[in-house]
Write a protein that holds these residues in place. Structure first.
Motif, short mmCIF file in Angstrom:
data_model
loop_
_atom_site.label_atom_id
_atom_site.label_comp_id
_atom_site.label_asym_id
_atom_site.label_seq_id
_atom_site.Cartn_x
_atom_site.Cartn_y
_atom_site.Cartn_z
N LEU A 1 1.88 0.94 -3.92
CA LEU A 1 2.62 0.35 -2.81
C LEU A 1 1.99 0.73 -1.47
O LEU A 1 1.57 1.87 -1.26
CB LEU A 1 4.07 0.85 -2.81
N TRP A 2 2.00 -0.23 -0.56
CA TRP A 2 1.62 0.10 0.80
C TRP A 2 2.59 1.13 1.39
O TRP A 2 2.20 1.96 2.22
CB TRP A 2 1.58 -1.15 1.67
N ARG A 3 3.82 1.10 0.95
CA ARG A 3 4.80 2.08 1.42
C ARG A 3 4.37 3.50 1.07
O ARG A 3 4.54 4.42 1.86
CB ARG A 3 6.16 1.76 0.81
N ARG A 4 3.77 3.68 -0.10
CA ARG A 4 3.32 5.01 -0.51
C ARG A 4 1.98 5.36 0.10
O ARG A 4 1.49 6.49 -0.06
CB ARG A 4 3.28 5.10 -2.03
N ASN A 5 1.37 4.41 0.78
CA ASN A 5 0.19 4.67 1.59
C ASN A 5 0.56 4.83 3.07
O ASN A 5 -0.30 4.71 3.95
CB ASN A 5 -0.82 3.52 1.43
N ARG A 6 1.85 5.05 3.33
CA ARG A 6 2.40 5.24 4.68
C ARG A 6 2.21 4.01 5.56
O ARG A 6 2.08 4.11 6.79
CB ARG A 6 1.82 6.49 5.35
N ARG A 7 2.23 2.82 4.94
CA ARG A 7 2.21 1.58 5.70
C ARG A 7 3.29 0.65 5.15
O ARG A 7 3.01 -0.41 4.59
CB ARG A 7 0.84 0.90 5.64
N PRO A 8 4.56 1.03 5.29
CA PRO A 8 5.64 0.18 4.77
C PRO A 8 5.62 -1.19 5.44
O PRO A 8 5.17 -1.33 6.59
CB PRO A 8 6.92 0.95 5.14
N PRO A 9 6.10 -2.22 4.77
CA PRO A 9 6.13 -3.56 5.38
C PRO A 9 6.88 -3.59 6.70
O PRO A 9 6.56 -4.41 7.58
CB PRO A 9 6.84 -4.40 4.32
N PHE B 1 3.72 -7.88 1.90
CA PHE B 1 2.95 -6.73 2.36
C PHE B 1 3.30 -5.49 1.52
O PHE B 1 3.47 -4.39 2.05
CB PHE B 1 3.22 -6.49 3.85
N TYR B 2 3.35 -5.69 0.22
CA TYR B 2 3.95 -4.71 -0.70
C TYR B 2 2.91 -3.91 -1.46
O TYR B 2 2.91 -2.69 -1.45
CB TYR B 2 4.85 -5.47 -1.66
N TRP B 3 1.98 -4.59 -2.16
CA TRP B 3 0.98 -3.91 -2.99
C TRP B 3 -0.36 -3.84 -2.28
O TRP B 3 -0.81 -4.82 -1.67
CB TRP B 3 0.78 -4.64 -4.31
N ARG B 4 -1.02 -2.72 -2.43
CA ARG B 4 -2.38 -2.55 -1.92
C ARG B 4 -3.37 -2.97 -3.00
O ARG B 4 -3.25 -2.59 -4.15
CB ARG B 4 -2.63 -1.09 -1.56
N HIS C 1 -2.06 -7.35 -0.30
CA HIS C 1 -2.90 -7.28 0.89
C HIS C 1 -3.90 -6.14 0.79
O HIS C 1 -3.67 -5.14 0.12
CB HIS C 1 -2.05 -7.12 2.15
N THR C 2 -5.01 -6.34 1.50
CA THR C 2 -6.03 -5.31 1.65
C THR C 2 -5.81 -4.60 2.98
O THR C 2 -5.07 -5.09 3.85
CB THR C 2 -7.43 -5.93 1.64
N PRO C 3 -6.45 -3.45 3.20
CA PRO C 3 -6.38 -2.83 4.53
C PRO C 3 -6.84 -3.78 5.63
O PRO C 3 -6.29 -3.78 6.74
CB PRO C 3 -7.30 -1.62 4.40
N GLN C 4 -7.84 -4.59 5.33
CA GLN C 4 -8.39 -5.49 6.34
C GLN C 4 -7.39 -6.55 6.77
O GLN C 4 -7.29 -6.89 7.96
CB GLN C 4 -9.68 -6.14 5.81
N THR C 5 -6.63 -7.12 5.82
CA THR C 5 -5.67 -8.16 6.20
C THR C 5 -4.51 -7.57 6.98
O THR C 5 -4.04 -8.15 7.95
CB THR C 5 -5.17 -8.94 4.97
N LEU C 6 -4.03 -6.39 6.56
CA LEU C 6 -2.95 -5.75 7.31
C LEU C 6 -3.41 -5.37 8.71
O LEU C 6 -2.67 -5.56 9.69
CB LEU C 6 -2.44 -4.51 6.57
N ASP C 7 -4.61 -4.82 8.82
CA ASP C 7 -5.14 -4.45 10.14
C ASP C 7 -5.20 -5.68 11.05
O ASP C 7 -4.85 -5.60 12.25
CB ASP C 7 -6.53 -3.84 10.01
#
Length: 748
Positions: free
Chosen positions: A580-588, A536-539, A510-516
């Motif tokens: 990982l999105w988790r390491r970007n402080r956005r865990p699934p 929702f794992y890899w950025r 996912h991109t920031p836009q899809t998660l947002d």
């Protein structure tokens, strides 16, 4: 000489003509709306005529014990014949300088810094120049640096005869003087005080390119690029004068360097596909096939990990002989989506005398509208991440099953020409960080088998997600289809007209836009059904100037097919920290309530219901579901809870009030806790035993904005929608939730 002849022979062998499909193609997009057109690009190597027909994809599972391959033939809507043609694919990245710098007659030096992780198997060009039959190439082969100068009536070659040490930066240079006939080839490591290796020969009648031709970096022969280099290059340049030695090979070149005619500074424009010449003539160029930038260069200090803070430390480009960003095929025809075509999954079936193929796409409803309360969100970013994943598992047993079931007959193992996935590696063992949708994608075909699954069908991604589409069809549930790419472009507005959004079995990328967009939707009254695992794992980065290509950096942490080099964790295209999105402080867990916890082989078990499942607040989900265990069957690994499992964790963002309705049991012996959960061989991040983390959980929570999320925590869950038909506890549970979320009448 004999040495160069050996290298040329190895180059020829390395570039033997690869296999191609008898007919295949791709579209300019994965989706379109009624009235919009898709550009269709087809290659028929035989050059014969072919037929193209429209069909709707209902089921992509060829398993005779499952729903089977099912299409709705729509030839009445589109059926045409065309003259075929072979459209070539040119793998390999390079920089193209369309106009070489002018210079006065006299001696010239070509140079570059190079770094290799694996020895080249054939000629790998660092810098070349050509004009009107005259060519110079400074290269590296399995026997080390070499040079080749060709002119009308002459041809001279020389090599140093010893491989370059790996993972070390070397200055290469080639000097030639037409007035004396001297040709000198030199190489020197810039990381130690070892002496330079130099060889000199002479050539009578020597003629050099006079400028204003073409310069290529990491390849030669602009009309049909070849001899691609797999490795890093920094500071390629052309200088006036003859250099018998290079006293300071580590000293950077600059615009003030004596004799500098052109020098391409790769530390400039890292986020772009442009290469800039700091020389007086500004002979700028463009990159082809998206090599990897934002990689540590010859003078990386280690002081900064983000290239934006110290671009001079990142003055290299990692080129690869198998890079592919766009096949660049010409359009064969245009397909306009009929105004009344329902939203769903479709394919253009193309066939010629030698074979056939299905080229898939999705049809959305008209912009700003919905034709159903339910939207299925196709995980097209994930399909693209795995595009043409060569697993090396297409053995005799796999091929026998493909033939027996009439499954999709082609496997990426056999067709490297179409490029690999981000789960594969380049020839030098570096990871593939870019994936393109502008090429044939064999793994994104109805009937493609990923595994020879002893207990099921062995489907993943695009064909696995047709389990959901076929189930919706069979249960008479109205739905539209949208895609990750559309969601990235349009944001939450794309979701606004739907009461519920369903994911596929593996919405991993996912991109920031899809998660947002998904977060805004669920927190403002929307309902989401996360029907997979490891989501929702890899950025990833989806740059606007590369609409068909996305970038991935497998930075520190996570289950990884490869690991990015230290210092190379930030995307080149958007400058963001990758991984990982988790390491970007956005865990699934923040979005879906559950996140990746355990993984094993492609096999599954069952869930056990927990007391909250029978609580009056949640019992409606389990109406008609008998027993305390569910999902001990299925077309994906034989069980609903398998392969990759997700669990709730309040510390990672699982919302307060989340109900854990069921938990998987008896994980097979192959399962392990994912590495981001482990602190050591005995300690985990949240304090649980590692053995306990190998579980998937079915959860439910309401959001403060009136929305809700239902998540199943398993990749194999959707394979259990089928049990001798689309019935059984998993089907019933899923339908109960979907009907309530969509505002449809309960299922009896």
């Amino acid at each position: 000489d004999a040495e160069h002849s050996r290298q040329s022979e190895e180059t020829t062998m390395a570039e033997a003509k690869p296999a191609e499909l008898p007919i295949t193609g791709y579209l300019d997009r994965f989706s379109a709306r009624p009235g919009e057109s898709l550009a269709v690009k087809i290659s028929v190597p035989s050059g014969g005529r072919y037929r193209a027909r429209l069909r709707r994809v209902i089921s992509g599972d060829p398993n005779p014990a499952g729903p089977g391959l099912r299409f709705e033939e729509l030839s009445a809507r589109f059926d045409a014949e065309f003259q075929g043609r072979h459209q070539p694919i040119r793998l390999g990245s390079y920089a193209l300088i369309p106009k070489a710098p002018k210079r006065a007659a006299g001696p010239i030096t070509w140079t570059a810094l190079v770094w290799f992780q694996a020895q080249p198997k054939g000629e790998a060009v660092a810098i070349s120049e050509e004009r009107a039959g005259q060519r110079v190439a400074l290269s590296v082969g399995p026997h080390g640096p070499m040079a080749h100068i060709t002119w009308e009536g002459g041809d001279r070659q020389l090599g140093l005869g010893a491989p370059l040490p790996l993972r070390r930066w070397h200055r290469l240079w080639l000097s030639a003087d037409p007035s004396t006939g001297r040709i000198l080839l030199g190489a020197q490591c810039i990381e130690d005080a070892s002496p330079a290796s130099i060889r000199e020969i002479s050539a009578s009648g020597l003629v050099l390119p006079a400028g204003e031709g073409v310069v290529m970096i990491a390849a030669r022969d602009s009309s049909a690029p070849t001899a691609h280099l797999t490795g890093k290059i920094e500071e390629p340049a052309i200088l006036g004068g003859f250099r018998a030695e290079w006293p300071r090979p580590d000293q950077p070149l600059s615009a003030a360097s004596p004799g500098l005619i052109a020098a391409w500074d790769f530390a400039r424009g890292i986020a772009t596909q442009r290469v800039e010449d700091i020389g007086p003539q500004a002979c700028h160029g463009e990159l082809v096939n998206v090599p990897t930038r934002a990689v540590v260069g010859a003078r990386w200090s280690g002081a900064e990990m983000a290239w934006r803070h110290a671009p001079a430390d990142y003055g290299a480009i990692h080129f690869h002989a198998d890079d592919l960003s766009d096949c660049g095929w010409a359009d064969d025809f245009s397909f306009t989506v009929p105004a009344d075509l329902r939203s769903g999954a479709y394919a253009l079936h193309v066939s010629c005398a030698e074979g056939e193929d299905n080229i898939p796409f999705y049809v959305l409803p008209q912009r700003g509208s919905a034709t159903a309360p339910i939207a299925f969100l196709a995980s097209t970013f994930t399909y693209q991440a795995y595009a043409n994943h060569s697993r090396g598992n297409a053995d005799a047993a796999y091929r026998a099953r493909v033939a027996a079931w009439g499954a999709y007959p082609h496997n990426p193992d056999d067709f490297p020409i179409y490029g690999r996935s981000t789960y594969n590696r380049h020839p030098d063992n570096s990871g593939i960080a870019f994936s393109s949708r502008l090429r044939p994608i064999l793994t994104m075909r109805p009937g493609f088998l990923t595994f020879n699954d002893a207990k099921g069908s062995g489907l993943r991604h695009y064909p696995a997600d047709t389990h959901i589409l076929a189930w919706l069809e069979a249960r008479g549930l109205p739905f539209d289809v949208i895609t990750d790419h559309d969601l990235h472009e349009e944001g939450a507005a794309l979701l606004a007209n739907y009461k519920v959004v369903m994911t596929g079995s593996h919405p991993e990328y996912h991109t920031p836009q899809t998660l947002d967009a998904l977060y805004a939707y669920t927190r403002s009254g929307g309902r989401m059904m996360y029907l997979g695992g490891n989501g929702f794992y890899w950025r990833i980065a989806q740059p606007a100037d590369l609409p068909g290509t996305f970038e991935l950096r497998r930075a520190e942490g996570g289950i990884r097919a490869w690991a990015a080099e230290p210092g190379e964790y930030y995307h080149q295209t958007d400058g963001a920290y990758g991984g990982l999105w988790r390491r970007n402080r956005r865990p699934p867990q923040q979005l879906a309530g559950v996140g990746f916890s355990g993984q094993g082989l492609f096999e599954g078990t069952y869930y056990r219901l927990l007391p909250p499942a029978r609580d009056p607040r949640h019992a409606w989900m389990f109406q008609g579901v008998e027993g305390e265990t569910i999902g001990d069957y299925g077309l994906s690994g034989g069980g609903a809870a398998g392969f990759e499992l997700d669990r709730a964790d309040p510390a990672l963002g699982t919302p307060d009030g989340t109900a854990i309705l069921a938990v998987s049991e008896d994980p097979p012996a192959s399962f392990v806790a994912v590495p981001e959960e482990l602190l050591s061989h005995v300690n985990t991040v949240n304090g649980e035993k590692a053995q306990a983390l190998k579980r998937g959980e079915i959860i439910y929570f309401d959001t403060a904005g009136g929305g809700a999320v239902f998540a199943v925590g398993s990749i194999t869950y959707c394979g259990s929608l089928w049990r001798q038909g689309f019935e059984g506890p998993i089907s019933r549970l899923t339908e109960n939730v979907l009907r309530r979320f969509a505002g449809l009448p309960d299922n009896g």
